[in-house]
Design a protein around this motif. Sequence first.
Motif: not given
Length: 135
Positions: A4-9
Motif C-alpha cells: 500500500g505504501e509502495a502504491a501511494r509512493g
Amino acid sequence: MNIGEAARGSGVSEKMIRHYEAIGLLAPARQANGYRRYAAADVAVLRFIRHARDLAFPLEEVRRLLALWQDRGRASAEVRGIALAHVAALEEKAASLAAMAASLRHLASHCHGDGRPECPILDGLEGKHDDHPAC
C-alpha cells in the motif's frame, strides 16, 4: 514498506504492482512470513514503469527500457532508437485514429439526427457504402 505504501509512493495500483511482479518487472524482497517488502529502489522502478506506461510504451519495451535504465554502462543510442521507434508507432496510430474520426465525422454530417429511421451512420457501419467510403 508494504504494498500500500509502495502504491501511494509510486502512483501505481496494488493490483498493477502485483502484475508487474508476476511478469518479472519487479522483484521486491520477501520477509520470512512471505510478505513483500518494498524498498525505495522498488518505488523508483515502479515510478519508471508508470512513466513509461503513461507514454504508452508496450510492456516488452518497458522491460527493455528498464534494463537499460538499470545498466549504467548502456549506450544512449539504444534508448534513443527505442524512443524514436515508439514515436513512429504513435504517429502511425494517431494518423489511423484521425482517419477513423474523419470517416465517422463524414457519416455523422450526412445524418439528419431526427426522428427518421434512415441513418447514414448505420448504413456506413453496415458497409452499404463500401464502394464509396467517403459517402
